[in-house]
Design an enzyme around this catalytic site. Structure first.
Site, mmCIF file in Angstrom:
data_model
loop_
_atom_site.group_PDB
_atom_site.id
_atom_site.type_symbol
_atom_site.label_atom_id
_atom_site.label_comp_id
_atom_site.label_asym_id
_atom_site.label_seq_id
_atom_site.Cartn_x
_atom_site.Cartn_y
_atom_site.Cartn_z
ATOM 1 N N SER A 213 0.849 -1.188 0.000
ATOM 2 C CA SER A 213 0.000 0.000 0.000
ATOM 3 C C SER A 213 0.891 1.247 0.000
ATOM 4 O O SER A 213 1.680 1.444 -0.921
ATOM 5 C CB SER A 213 -0.957 -0.037 1.192
ATOM 6 O OG SER A 213 -1.962 0.941 1.058
ATOM 7 N N GLU A 331 -9.232 -5.664 -3.349
ATOM 8 C CA GLU A 331 -8.635 -4.468 -2.736
ATOM 9 C C GLU A 331 -9.681 -3.526 -2.116
ATOM 10 O O GLU A 331 -9.532 -3.062 -0.983
ATOM 11 C CB GLU A 331 -7.833 -3.673 -3.780
ATOM 12 C CG GLU A 331 -6.632 -4.380 -4.367
ATOM 13 C CD GLU A 331 -5.392 -4.299 -3.513
ATOM 14 O OE1 GLU A 331 -5.479 -3.815 -2.377
ATOM 15 O OE2 GLU A 331 -4.325 -4.739 -3.980
ATOM 16 N N HIS A 425 -7.745 -5.673 0.743
ATOM 17 C CA HIS A 425 -6.502 -4.909 0.764
ATOM 18 C C HIS A 425 -5.659 -5.301 1.976
ATOM 19 O O HIS A 425 -6.120 -5.260 3.116
ATOM 20 C CB HIS A 425 -6.843 -3.417 0.830
ATOM 21 C CG HIS A 425 -5.672 -2.491 0.769
ATOM 22 N ND1 HIS A 425 -4.915 -2.316 -0.360
ATOM 23 C CD2 HIS A 425 -5.129 -1.668 1.714
ATOM 24 C CE1 HIS A 425 -3.962 -1.426 -0.121
ATOM 25 N NE2 HIS A 425 -4.072 -1.017 1.127
#
Length: 543
Positions: A213, A331, A425
């Site tokens: 990320s 995600e 995610h």
């Protein structure tokens, strides 16, 4: 403003070596002597300061190098996290309260007990450049170190304390630039690793940067920053995003200048000058900035980040290193704030996409059909941010003749799937680190089954073997093909499976949208996708 010698004095005061524990492994590194702990066949050193973050009235300056400390330092506890706003308690990413400090630049080392010249992975945590810490239990590096690599995890300044650009700050800087302090921290950590990791059994010439990320975004920043050149030889970018970036003094791609954003913030805080801004308590400032919508990002400043990431990769001016990059199928299932609100019905969805995407609407609707528009909305944002970025990074490095590997994490397990969070995610992290038993309280619990353990073992093998020699290999698992070989990638579903041509048409569509927007100089390529997209510009030369 404090002078440099005064900052050194502050740094020395902050790192006086505490009384060391009487047992545990000892390393005498150039930075100083440290005593850690042992975890089976792995030596662990926590909370080692790699630089000092100027604080209070010295705030918003580059990290300060530290002289060797005297005596023996206990490295048994993690250092405090960098100051950050609270994460909502109901979030899947919420962690228990942790100690925080403005002077937070520390790192942790997991090293095989008898390591000599072992490859090194430097882990950069995620959290939107706003939250997170290297002390998260899920980032424990022991199982990776057991595979023969040294793992280093780092803290770096976050939010307004790490990423504020402002004319006041630029005027006092020799390069007449500001912002990017968190990135300078990361570069300082890599410099520390270069100078010290050999003492822990690591090879300073065999460093892989890795992150997820915002940590993956940081890996791309480092790949495009001249100041980081030569500090790493490979990169791993998990769920990274090559979005448009603000420039320091010029409004581009629909964003105000970085300095202009800083002026808006100081105005909202009613700070008449830099001294007033520096006088605000670090936690109060961080919380207020977050409430006012300050979004931390790297800024194109002509120095640390000289150009847009897409431009650097298009020109071949990024670090020429092997890469492993990928993203997760779900995600946006845990990041629904990034997706536009669904319309009333499929007809409205299809009509709006037609208005916004013009001649590319048919291609868009083939990939993201109206028939299942709630799912299409999630997939649209996923691909525009994470899917396109992963494939773009791998394509660009492969075009330079570098080993480049692409993956899709599409693994589901009962607790996640029942919560509507299939392959959400960051869900791959528990498998990459082998820490499924150490996730946050709201994290869907990974069952302790032979299948889950086998998948995690394979991913640990792939990641650590890539760190060792740039080629991901796992015992009793398929050979991961390089992307250049017929666009091959690894699909991590129930088991690792080699596939080819990931999501046909996805990359081409998002590349075309980015190219047309970039050509205008006025439209960004970030979260403004699908139902949130402005009208697409016509085809431009070179697109």
């Amino acid at each position: 403003m404090k002078t440099f010698p005064a900052l050194i004095a502050v740094a020395l005061a902050g790192i006086a070596a505490p009384l060391a524990a009487q047992t545990g492994p000892v390393v005498d590194a150039p930075a100083g002597r440290v005593r850690g702990t042992s975890d089976a066949d792995v030596r662990v050193f926590r909370g080692i300061p790699y630089a000092a973050a100027p604080v209070g009235r010295g705030r918003w300056q580059p990290p300060v190098p530290l002289p060797r400390w005297q005596g023996e330092r206990a490295a048994t506890d993690f250092g405090p996290a960098c100051v950050q706003p609270p994460v909502p308690a109901a979030s899947v990413y919420a962690s228990p309260p942790m100690p925080m400090s403005e002077d937070c630049l520390s790192l942790n080392v997991w090293a095989p007990a008898n390591a000599r010249g072992a490859p090194v992975m430097v882990w950069i945590h995620g959290g939107a450049l706003l939250t997170g810490s290297s002390r998260e239990p899920m980032y424990d590096g022991r199982k990776l170190a057991e595979r023969g690599i040294v793992v280093v995890s780092i803290n770096y300044r976050l939010g307004v304390l790490g990423w504020l650009a402002h004319p006041w700050l630029s005027r006092e800087n020799r390069q007449r630039a500001s912002g990017n302090y968190g990135l300078l921290d990361q570069i300082a950590a890599l410099t520390w690793v270069r100078d010290n990791v050999a003492a822990f059994g690591g090879d300073p010439k065999a460093v892989t940067i890795a992150g997820e990320s915002a940590g993956g975004l940081s890996a791309l920043y480092l790949m495009t920053s001249p100041a980081a050149r030569g500090l790493f030889r490979q990169a791993i970018a998990q769920s990274s995003y090559m979005i448009s970036m603000p420039e320091l003094r010029r409004s581009v791609f629909g964003m105000p200048p970085g300095e202009g954003g800083g002026e808006l913030l100081s105005g909202a805080l009613q700070a008449p000058d830099l001294a007033s801004l520096r006088a605000v308590d670090a936690q109060a400032l961080t919380n207020q900035a977050a409430k006012l919508g300050f979004a931390p990002f790297g800024v194109v400043d002509g120095a640390v980040l000289p150009q847009q990431m897409v431009d650097a990769f298009d020109r071949g001016e990024q670090a020429r290193v092997p890469v492993l990059a990928g993203f997760n199928q779900g995600e946006i299932r845990s990041l629904r704030v990034l997706a536009p609100k669904p319309p009333a019905d499929a007809a409205t969805y299809e009509r709006e996409i037609g208005k916004r995407y013009g001649d590319l609407a048919p291609a868009f609707l083939r990939l993201y059909p109206a028939a299942d528009y709630p799912e299409s909305i999630l997939a649209t944002t996923r691909d525009a941010l994470y899917g396109w970025t992963a494939e773009r990074v791998v394509r660009k490095q492969a075009a330079l003749g570098l080993p480049s590997y692409l993956y899709l994490f599409d693994h589901g397990y009962p607790a996640a799937d029942e919560a509507g969070l299939h392959a959400f995610h960051a869900s791959e992290l528990a498998f990459v680190f082998g820490t499924a038993d150490r996730t946050q309280a709201n994290w869907p619990k990974v069952p302790d089954t032979a299948g889950e353990r086998a998948l995690s073992d394979a991913m640990i093998d792939y990641w650590t073997s890539f760190v060792k020699d740039g080629k991901p290999v796992a015992r009793a698992a398929p050979t991961w093909p390089a992307y250049a070989a017929d666009r091959g990638y690894m699909d991590f579903g129930a088991t690792p499976e080699v596939k080819r041509d990931l999501m046909p048409g996805m990359f081409a569509l998002n590349e075309q949208v980015m190219c047309r927007r970039r050509a205008t100089g006025r439209i960004g390529w970030n979260w403004n996708v699908g139902l949130a997209a402005p009208a697409l510009p016509p085809a431009a030369p070179g697109c």
